[in-house]
Design a protein around this motif. Structure first.
Motif, PDB file in Angstrom:
ATOM      1  N   LEU A   1       0.829  -1.202   0.000  1.00  0.00           N
ATOM      2  CA  LEU A   1       0.000   0.000   0.000  1.00  0.00           C
ATOM      3  C   LEU A   1       0.866   1.255   0.000  1.00  0.00           C
ATOM      4  CD1 LEU A   1      -2.688  -0.935   2.679  1.00  0.00           C
ATOM      5  CD2 LEU A   1      -2.949  -0.988   0.197  1.00  0.00           C
ATOM      6  N   PHE A   2       0.379   2.281  -0.665  1.00  0.00           N
ATOM      7  CA  PHE A   2       1.008   3.586  -0.595  1.00  0.00           C
ATOM      8  C   PHE A   2       0.476   4.340   0.620  1.00  0.00           C
ATOM      9  CE2 PHE A   2       1.322   2.589  -5.122  1.00  0.00           C
ATOM     10  CZ  PHE A   2       2.655   2.883  -5.368  1.00  0.00           C
ATOM     11  N   ILE A   3       1.350   5.077   1.282  1.00  0.00           N
ATOM     12  CA  ILE A   3       0.972   5.935   2.404  1.00  0.00           C
ATOM     13  C   ILE A   3       1.275   7.371   2.008  1.00  0.00           C
ATOM     14  CG2 ILE A   3       1.302   6.473   4.845  1.00  0.00           C
ATOM     15  CD1 ILE A   3       2.514   3.672   5.200  1.00  0.00           C
ATOM     16  N   ALA A   4       0.291   8.231   2.116  1.00  0.00           N
ATOM     17  CA  ALA A   4       0.473   9.663   1.869  1.00  0.00           C
ATOM     18  C   ALA A   4       0.449  10.404   3.194  1.00  0.00           C
ATOM     19  CB  ALA A   4      -0.626  10.199   0.952  1.00  0.00           C
ATOM     20  N   THR A   5       1.258  11.431   3.314  1.00  0.00           N
ATOM     21  CA  THR A   5       1.265  12.288   4.492  1.00  0.00           C
ATOM     22  C   THR A   5       0.835  13.690   4.092  1.00  0.00           C
ATOM     23  OG1 THR A   5       3.633  12.707   4.163  1.00  0.00           O
ATOM     24  CG2 THR A   5       3.021  11.010   5.746  1.00  0.00           C
ATOM     25  N   LEU A   6       0.010  14.298   4.930  1.00  0.00           N
ATOM     26  CA  LEU A   6      -0.523  15.632   4.683  1.00  0.00           C
ATOM     27  C   LEU A   6      -0.544  16.411   5.988  1.00  0.00           C
ATOM     28  CD1 LEU A   6      -2.668  13.298   3.343  1.00  0.00           C
ATOM     29  CD2 LEU A   6      -3.340  15.320   2.046  1.00  0.00           C
ATOM     30  N   ALA A   7      -0.377  17.713   5.919  1.00  0.00           N
ATOM     31  CA  ALA A   7      -0.573  18.603   7.057  1.00  0.00           C
ATOM     32  C   ALA A   7      -1.840  19.393   6.786  1.00  0.00           C
ATOM     33  CB  ALA A   7       0.627  19.533   7.221  1.00  0.00           C
ATOM     34  N   MET A   8      -2.869  19.198   7.612  1.00  0.00           N
ATOM     35  CA  MET A   8      -4.142  19.842   7.310  1.00  0.00           C
ATOM     36  C   MET A   8      -5.040  19.843   8.539  1.00  0.00           C
ATOM     37  SD  MET A   8      -6.022  16.942   4.944  1.00  0.00           S
ATOM     38  CE  MET A   8      -6.404  15.291   5.581  1.00  0.00           C
ATOM     39  N   THR A   9      -6.133  20.583   8.415  1.00  0.00           N
ATOM     40  CA  THR A   9      -7.206  20.575   9.406  1.00  0.00           C
ATOM     41  C   THR A   9      -8.384  19.824   8.810  1.00  0.00           C
ATOM     42  OG1 THR A   9      -6.527  22.664  10.413  1.00  0.00           O
ATOM     43  CG2 THR A   9      -8.796  21.980  10.755  1.00  0.00           C
ATOM     44  N   ARG A  10      -8.886  18.850   9.535  1.00  0.00           N
ATOM     45  CA  ARG A  10     -10.016  18.046   9.073  1.00  0.00           C
ATOM     46  C   ARG A  10     -10.858  17.678  10.293  1.00  0.00           C
ATOM     47  NH1 ARG A  10     -11.142  14.356   4.616  1.00  0.00           N
ATOM     48  NH2 ARG A  10     -12.512  12.671   5.333  1.00  0.00           N
ATOM     49  N   ASP A  11     -12.153  17.765  10.139  1.00  0.00           N
ATOM     50  CA  ASP A  11     -13.065  17.435  11.243  1.00  0.00           C
ATOM     51  C   ASP A  11     -12.719  18.229  12.503  1.00  0.00           C
ATOM     52  OD1 ASP A  11     -14.231  15.542   9.526  1.00  0.00           O
ATOM     53  OD2 ASP A  11     -12.869  13.961  10.216  1.00  0.00           O
ATOM     54  N   GLY A  12     -12.265  19.459  12.322  1.00  0.00           N
ATOM     55  CA  GLY A  12     -11.947  20.310  13.454  1.00  0.00           C
ATOM     56  C   GLY A  12     -10.637  19.991  14.143  1.00  0.00           C
ATOM     57  N   ARG A  13      -9.832  19.082  13.560  1.00  0.00           N
ATOM     58  CA  ARG A  13      -8.563  18.690  14.166  1.00  0.00           C
ATOM     59  C   ARG A  13      -7.419  19.058  13.228  1.00  0.00           C
ATOM     60  NH1 ARG A  13      -9.298  12.499  15.407  1.00  0.00           N
ATOM     61  NH2 ARG A  13     -10.249  12.589  13.331  1.00  0.00           N
ATOM     62  N   THR A  14      -6.367  19.614  13.814  1.00  0.00           N
ATOM     63  CA  THR A  14      -5.231  20.109  13.042  1.00  0.00           C
ATOM     64  C   THR A  14      -3.982  19.300  13.369  1.00  0.00           C
ATOM     65  OG1 THR A  14      -6.109  22.353  12.932  1.00  0.00           O
ATOM     66  CG2 THR A  14      -3.743  22.117  12.645  1.00  0.00           C
ATOM     67  N   GLY A  15      -3.248  18.908  12.324  1.00  0.00           N
ATOM     68  CA  GLY A  15      -2.016  18.164  12.556  1.00  0.00           C
ATOM     69  C   GLY A  15      -1.559  17.421  11.317  1.00  0.00           C
ATOM     70  N   ILE A  16      -0.823  16.343  11.540  1.00  0.00           N
ATOM     71  CA  ILE A  16      -0.269  15.504  10.478  1.00  0.00           C
ATOM     72  C   ILE A  16      -1.192  14.312  10.280  1.00  0.00           C
ATOM     73  CG2 ILE A  16       1.747  14.251   9.658  1.00  0.00           C
ATOM     74  CD1 ILE A  16       2.094  17.325  10.202  1.00  0.00           C
ATOM     75  N   TRP A  17      -1.609  14.098   9.054  1.00  0.00           N
ATOM     76  CA  TRP A  17      -2.562  13.049   8.714  1.00  0.00           C
ATOM     77  C   TRP A  17      -1.939  12.067   7.727  1.00  0.00           C
ATOM     78  CZ3 TRP A  17      -7.936  13.291  10.255  1.00  0.00           C
ATOM     79  CH2 TRP A  17      -8.268  14.437  10.986  1.00  0.00           C
ATOM     80  N   THR A  18      -2.478  10.841   7.716  1.00  0.00           N
ATOM     81  CA  THR A  18      -2.055   9.836   6.747  1.00  0.00           C
ATOM     82  C   THR A  18      -3.272   9.179   6.114  1.00  0.00           C
ATOM     83  OG1 THR A  18      -1.909   8.115   8.441  1.00  0.00           O
ATOM     84  CG2 THR A  18       0.110   9.323   7.931  1.00  0.00           C
TER      85      THR A  18
END
Length: 385
Positions: A284-301
């Motif tokens: 599987l490929f893993i992508a990393t993003l820095a963003m705010t989603r669902d009211g939460r801010t940080g590093i997402w995968t």
């Protein structure tokens, strides 16, 4: 540091031609706290020598590791491994500050690298045309109102010691809007921030970020090529196939809509894709993003089997971000990229059971961003697959 280890589960069902396969999951969790790789106060070669792109790494033909996470005047960290790197003050690349936006060669951030032999290294570059410095083109003199971005190509033939444009401008252009540069249009426009380059099958792929302008929709666009040596060979995803031929500045004579990319998984990839790596066990490929989603801010995968379909993002690490921080925060973060020091790949484009999220820590001074930025890394464990 707020937020210790946060566990996340990335689920994805892979369907076989005849019978459904069981759900395949990856569990990714942080371990410990960020450790400093380079300190601006200790290691900077000049005031502007600060990490301003995601960390990218490759091994040259002699086995030396080059890690680049630099500003528009690019320098590298070099050493025998990702765990033993030293700053090198030699400049490896910078743009030429050309005044004509049609040349796509103003201030340039070298951002993505790929090498097959450790001698020839191909690169993608994020070129920023800063019209606020050319008041005839930008009467307001405001950076964000007149900024046009494009993706260009560079190459090294000495194993990454130095890079040059792949062709004479503007033939080094990879991706740009089909609309002529319009000057003071009130917003930034163009294609931004290429991810690292990964190979999948017979092609090389990279994400870029598109801002909404004209018929171009905002989101994460995916492009691919079968020839890294040819900047014009990259094709963007149109929603059904990789058929988008990027053209410069309205020169094609066709309708602009024919030369615009379609964002991939717009409900999922809601921020710039900073890095993509393949997990060796699961594929599987893993992508990393820095963003705010669902009211939460940080590093997402998020994960994908094919770079087009992506799982629901999961929050890996809560942190204030470059454009999402408060005056009570000591630092903000951005440019997350997964790198595995144990990767057997010359391009560090895969990860195993452990890896590090490399990030830029922007140390705030009275609520302001300054040059004081450090490259840090946070260890993660990856289970499943």
């Amino acid at each position: 540091m707020r937020n210790a280890a946060i566990a996340l589960v990335l689920g994805l069902t892979l369907i076989a031609p005849s019978t459904p396969a069981p759900a395949q999951t990856l569990t990714i969790r942080t371990t410990g706290e960020p450790e400093t790789v380079t300190s601006w106060q200790r290691d900077a070669c000049s005031e502007s020598d600060a990490p301003d792109t995601p960390a990218r790494a490759f091994r040259d033909a002699s086995g030396i590791v080059h890690l680049i996470a630099s500003h528009s005047t690019a320098r590298a960290l070099t050493g025998p491994s990702l765990d033993a790197l030293r700053p090198n003050c030699a400049v490896i690349f910078q743009g030429h500050g050309q005044d004509d936006p049609r040349l796509h060669d103003d201030r340039s951030w070298i951002s993505s690298f790929y090498t097959m032999d450790g001698k020839t290294v191909f690169a993608l570059v994020s070129n920023e045309f800063h019209a606020q410095k050319r008041r005839a083109l930008c009467p307001s003199g405001e950076y964000m109102r007149c900024w046009r971005n494009s993706i260009t190509a560079a190459v090294s033939t000495d194993g990454g010691v130095s890079f040059r444009l792949s062709s004479a401008p503007p033939n080094h252009t990879v991706a740009t809007l089909p609309y002529p540069y319009g000057g003071d249009v009130g917003q930034r426009t163009g294609y931004f921030a290429p991810s690292n380059i990964v190979r999948n099958g017979d092609h090389w792929y990279a994400f870029l970020w598109a801002e909404r302008f004209g018929a171009q929709q905002r989101g994460a666009c995916l492009m691919r090529t079968d020839n890294l040596a040819d900047p014009q060979s990259w094709r963007g995803w149109d929603g059904k196939a990789f058929s988008v031929r990027f053209v410069r500045d309205g020169q094609s004579g066709d309708a602009p809509e024919m030369h615009l990319c379609a964002p991939v998984a717009p409900g999922v990839l809601q921020g710039t894709v900073r890095s993509i790596v393949r997990q060796r066990t699961s594929g599987l490929f893993i992508a990393t993003l820095a963003m705010t989603r669902d009211g939460r801010t940080g590093i997402w995968t998020t994960t994908s089997p094919d770079l087009l379909t992506w799982s629901k993002p999961e929050l890996l690490w809560t942190a204030p971000l470059l454009f999402r921080y408060g005056c009570g925060d000591a630092a903000a973060f951005d440019y997350p990229a997964l790198l595995d020091p144990g990767s057997p790949s010359r391009n560090f484009d895969d990860v195993g059971k452990t890896a590090y999220v490399y990030m830029t820590r922007l140390n705030l001074d009275k609520c302001k961003i300054t040059w004081n930025r450090d490259l840090v890394r946070l260890r993660v464990e990856i289970d499943g697959g």
